[in-house]
Scaffold this motif. Sequence first.
Motif, PDB file in Angstrom:
ATOM      1  N   PHE A 244       0.822  -1.421  -0.047  1.00 11.18           N
ATOM      2  CA  PHE A 244       0.065  -0.055   0.039  1.00 11.18           C
ATOM      3  C   PHE A 244       0.816   1.203   0.028  1.00 11.18           C
ATOM      4  O   PHE A 244       0.471   2.221  -0.527  1.00 11.18           O
ATOM      5  N   ARG A 245       1.987   1.173   0.535  1.00 12.19           N
ATOM      6  CA  ARG A 245       2.891   2.400   0.382  1.00 12.19           C
ATOM      7  C   ARG A 245       3.387   2.597  -0.983  1.00 12.19           C
ATOM      8  O   ARG A 245       3.612   3.722  -1.573  1.00 12.19           O
ATOM      9  N   HIS A 246       3.776   1.304  -1.691  1.00 11.53           N
ATOM     10  CA  HIS A 246       4.422   1.325  -2.985  1.00 11.53           C
ATOM     11  C   HIS A 246       3.340   1.984  -3.958  1.00 11.53           C
ATOM     12  O   HIS A 246       3.610   2.701  -4.683  1.00 11.53           O
ATOM     13  N   ALA A 247       2.094   1.167  -4.077  1.00 12.81           N
ATOM     14  CA  ALA A 247       0.927   1.736  -4.841  1.00 12.81           C
ATOM     15  C   ALA A 247       0.057   2.452  -4.288  1.00 12.81           C
ATOM     16  O   ALA A 247      -0.936   2.287  -3.432  1.00 12.81           O
ATOM     17  N   LYS A 248       0.619   3.905  -4.160  1.00 12.75           N
ATOM     18  CA  LYS A 248      -0.134   5.007  -3.434  1.00 12.75           C
ATOM     19  C   LYS A 248      -1.632   5.019  -3.907  1.00 12.75           C
ATOM     20  O   LYS A 248      -2.631   5.496  -3.030  1.00 12.75           O
ATOM     21  N   TRP A 249      -1.860   4.723  -5.247  1.00 14.48           N
ATOM     22  CA  TRP A 249      -3.338   4.991  -5.664  1.00 14.48           C
ATOM     23  C   TRP A 249      -4.270   3.622  -4.887  1.00 14.48           C
ATOM     24  O   TRP A 249      -5.528   3.902  -5.060  1.00 14.48           O
ATOM     25  N   LEU A 250      -3.569   2.759  -4.582  1.00 12.37           N
ATOM     26  CA  LEU A 250      -4.346   1.662  -4.147  1.00 12.37           C
ATOM     27  C   LEU A 250      -5.132   1.758  -3.059  1.00 12.37           C
ATOM     28  O   LEU A 250      -6.532   1.379  -2.990  1.00 12.37           O
ATOM     29  N   ARG A 251      -4.735   2.286  -1.935  1.00 16.56           N
ATOM     30  CA  ARG A 251      -5.505   2.794  -0.889  1.00 16.56           C
ATOM     31  C   ARG A 251      -6.789   3.787  -1.035  1.00 16.56           C
ATOM     32  O   ARG A 251      -7.711   3.330  -0.783  1.00 16.56           O
ATOM     33  N   LEU A 252      -6.464   4.448  -1.936  1.00 16.96           N
ATOM     34  CA  LEU A 252      -7.742   5.427  -2.396  1.00 16.96           C
ATOM     35  C   LEU A 252      -8.616   4.610  -3.323  1.00 16.96           C
ATOM     36  O   LEU A 252      -9.968   4.539  -2.859  1.00 16.96           O
ATOM     37  N   HIS A 253      -8.148   3.541  -3.887  1.00 19.30           N
ATOM     38  CA  HIS A 253      -9.145   3.044  -4.721  1.00 19.30           C
ATOM     39  C   HIS A 253      -9.804   1.873  -4.015  1.00 19.30           C
ATOM     40  O   HIS A 253     -11.245   1.882  -4.126  1.00 19.30           O
ATOM     41  N   VAL A 254      -9.396   1.390  -2.716  1.00 22.06           N
ATOM     42  CA  VAL A 254     -10.070   0.444  -1.789  1.00 22.06           C
ATOM     43  C   VAL A 254     -11.091   1.263  -1.322  1.00 22.06           C
ATOM     44  O   VAL A 254     -12.145   0.875  -1.176  1.00 22.06           O
ATOM     45  N   ILE A 255     -10.894   2.435  -0.512  1.00 21.56           N
ATOM     46  CA  ILE A 255     -11.663   3.059   0.363  1.00 21.56           C
ATOM     47  C   ILE A 255     -12.600   3.769  -0.735  1.00 21.56           C
ATOM     48  O   ILE A 255     -14.015   3.850  -0.196  1.00 21.56           O
ATOM     49  N   ALA A 256     -12.376   3.949  -1.761  1.00 18.20           N
ATOM     50  CA  ALA A 256     -13.421   4.873  -2.741  1.00 18.20           C
ATOM     51  C   ALA A 256     -14.474   3.622  -3.101  1.00 18.20           C
ATOM     52  O   ALA A 256     -15.530   3.851  -3.182  1.00 18.20           O
ATOM     53  N   GLN A 257     -14.051   2.488  -3.241  1.00 13.97           N
ATOM     54  CA  GLN A 257     -14.869   1.460  -3.716  1.00 13.97           C
ATOM     55  C   GLN A 257     -15.906   1.078  -2.405  1.00 13.97           C
ATOM     56  O   GLN A 257     -17.345   0.721  -2.733  1.00 13.97           O
ATOM     57  N   VAL A 258     -15.388   0.962  -1.449  1.00 12.63           N
ATOM     58  CA  VAL A 258     -16.548   0.700  -0.002  1.00 12.63           C
ATOM     59  C   VAL A 258     -17.176   2.006   0.019  1.00 12.63           C
ATOM     60  O   VAL A 258     -18.352   1.708   0.399  1.00 12.63           O
ATOM     61  N   ARG A 259     -16.707   3.219  -0.194  1.00 10.40           N
ATOM     62  CA  ARG A 259     -17.768   4.290   0.027  1.00 10.40           C
ATOM     63  C   ARG A 259     -18.905   4.276  -1.257  1.00 10.40           C
ATOM     64  O   ARG A 259     -19.762   4.735  -1.013  1.00 10.40           O
ATOM     65  N   ASP A 260     -18.385   4.068  -2.405  1.00  7.38           N
ATOM     66  CA  ASP A 260     -19.241   3.864  -3.592  1.00  7.38           C
ATOM     67  C   ASP A 260     -20.488   2.743  -3.315  1.00  7.38           C
ATOM     68  O   ASP A 260     -21.464   3.220  -3.556  1.00  7.38           O
ATOM     69  N   PHE A 261     -20.088   1.790  -2.591  1.00  4.83           N
ATOM     70  CA  PHE A 261     -21.100   0.880  -2.027  1.00  4.83           C
ATOM     71  C   PHE A 261     -21.836   1.502  -1.156  1.00  4.83           C
ATOM     72  O   PHE A 261     -23.218   1.384  -1.086  1.00  4.83           O
ATOM     73  N   ALA A 262     -21.252   2.113  -0.040  1.00  2.49           N
ATOM     74  CA  ALA A 262     -22.115   2.652   0.980  1.00  2.49           C
ATOM     75  C   ALA A 262     -22.931   3.852   0.639  1.00  2.49           C
ATOM     76  O   ALA A 262     -24.185   3.908   1.158  1.00  2.49           O
ATOM     77  N   HIS A 263     -22.579   4.426  -0.376  1.00  8.81           N
ATOM     78  CA  HIS A 263     -23.329   5.664  -0.905  1.00  8.81           C
ATOM     79  C   HIS A 263     -24.673   5.038  -1.380  1.00  8.81           C
ATOM     80  O   HIS A 263     -25.820   6.023  -1.541  1.00  8.81           O
ATOM     81  N   GLY A 264     -24.914   3.841  -1.919  1.00 14.84           N
ATOM     82  CA  GLY A 264     -26.050   3.439  -2.466  1.00 14.84           C
ATOM     83  C   GLY A 264     -27.025   2.917  -1.725  1.00 14.84           C
ATOM     84  O   GLY A 264     -28.002   2.510  -1.845  1.00 14.84           O
ATOM     85  N   ILE A 265     -26.623   2.982  -0.157  1.00 17.07           N
ATOM     86  CA  ILE A 265     -27.551   2.184   0.866  1.00 17.07           C
ATOM     87  C   ILE A 265     -28.575   3.463   1.538  1.00 17.07           C
ATOM     88  O   ILE A 265     -28.226   4.571   1.428  1.00 17.07           O
ATOM     89  N   HIS A 266     -29.663   2.928   1.527  1.00 17.98           N
ATOM     90  CA  HIS A 266     -30.632   3.923   1.962  1.00 17.98           C
ATOM     91  C   HIS A 266     -31.355   3.235   3.206  1.00 17.98           C
ATOM     92  O   HIS A 266     -31.510   2.051   3.045  1.00 17.98           O
TER      93      HIS A 266
END
Length: 469
Positions: A244-266
């Motif tokens: 995760f330190r080497h692929a700096k984009w990877l951390r944002l990628h994982v968190i963004a996918q979790v938040r994308d899922f959560a944003h669809g929750i009502h």
Amino acid sequence: MADDDRNPEEEFQELLRRLLSGDTGAIDPEQLSRLSGMQIDPAMMQQMMQQLQGAFAGSDDGISWDLAKRQALHIANQSDLGVTTGERRDLDQAFSLAALWLGEATTIADLPNPGRTITRGAWVEATLPVWQELAEPVATSIADALTAALSEQAPDDMQSMIADAGRLMRAVGGSLFATQLGQVVGRLATEVVSGGDVGIPVMPAGDAAILPQNFADFGRDLEIPDDQLALYLATRELAHARLFRHAKWLRLHVIAQVRDFAHGIHVDTSALEDLASRFDPSEPDELRRALETGALLPERSEAQTAALVRLENLLATIEGWVDVVTDDATARLPSAGRIAEAVRRRRAVGGPAEEALKSLVGLELRPRRMREAAAMWRAVTDAAGVAGRDALWDYPDLMPTAEDIDDPAALVARLQATARGELPAQDAMDDALAQLLAEETDRTDGTPTPSEDDDGAAPDDHPEGPRPV
């Protein structure tokens, strides 16, 4: 007129005015208990009022993240035994040797700081910002649902009275959710063995850590020497943190996918209304269970199911790489195979993150394809070598996809062709891009542009000579 001389209706109106104005500190808990008719413990009611007052004084969205932190630290510190000198020494030695072994198993650079031992409370402090970021979309949804329910269900003659109640309801919903978040994270702190144990990057970038107390609990029934177990888990933790330190984009990628899922929750308003219709404030366990089990969250939509599949494939790809690198680095350990199987079994049945995320954002986090992803990375390592394998983490568009997990042979063939200097086979996107470039070239070579006349000639090239200005 004294307070005791007021009729119940006047008392209630005064109480409501104080609530809506945020003046919770001036409310008498015994008065509120008497009006409710439930004979609620005044001490418990006073605590509720203090939480509401804190919510009013907190963030604008009504979600008291400080309350979540206090709850989590309270639970974590209750059973925190700290770190002994011997535990710190043993794990420091394990981290040092693990770093040397990883240098032979991966080309991804070492961390700037060595791995460390932390307490349960320190883990809460380090990871709570990420849990807050992941849970915020659902917390907001719950607060919005409470506000909407208040407006929709109130009689017309009370609409003016509750016009300013939105902030109160958001404060109530936000406080309830923050309390539940703190309880979940606090319990999680008593289970996780290391920073990367939950599969998602909850620790700060480049930070590797092991919780000695939970490490002891994990290894108690495995009948594996502690030094071997510590070395294996330290290697795995360092590999996860390095990636995760080497692929700096990877951390944002994982968190963004979790938040994308959560944003669809009502929030399921029918479940909320049903709970409200039979809720007894003197027995709050039912509301606590509803939040804890995710009963207020509706069934996943098709879009959320697709998002979940994408996230599972991403996490499986990450953990598969960590598995292969750890196995190669710890090949000298006699018990490495047994430890690896124990770790995989623990993750396969639903690691400590799964229950937490399920209750917070309705997300069942279980990388079901971890073994298949590990097999893919093994095939890539055998075909392209360690450097060729690790280079796939240099850019997001190089990372293996779900199709590569299904068919590792196709990925291996592409890597071998690239190594021979052959151009990769074009896909549909390549063909579309080539067509756009060809059309642009045609326009540049001879197709009339807006600056030209209808007959294709520029103004100065008109057959009759330049036009008068």
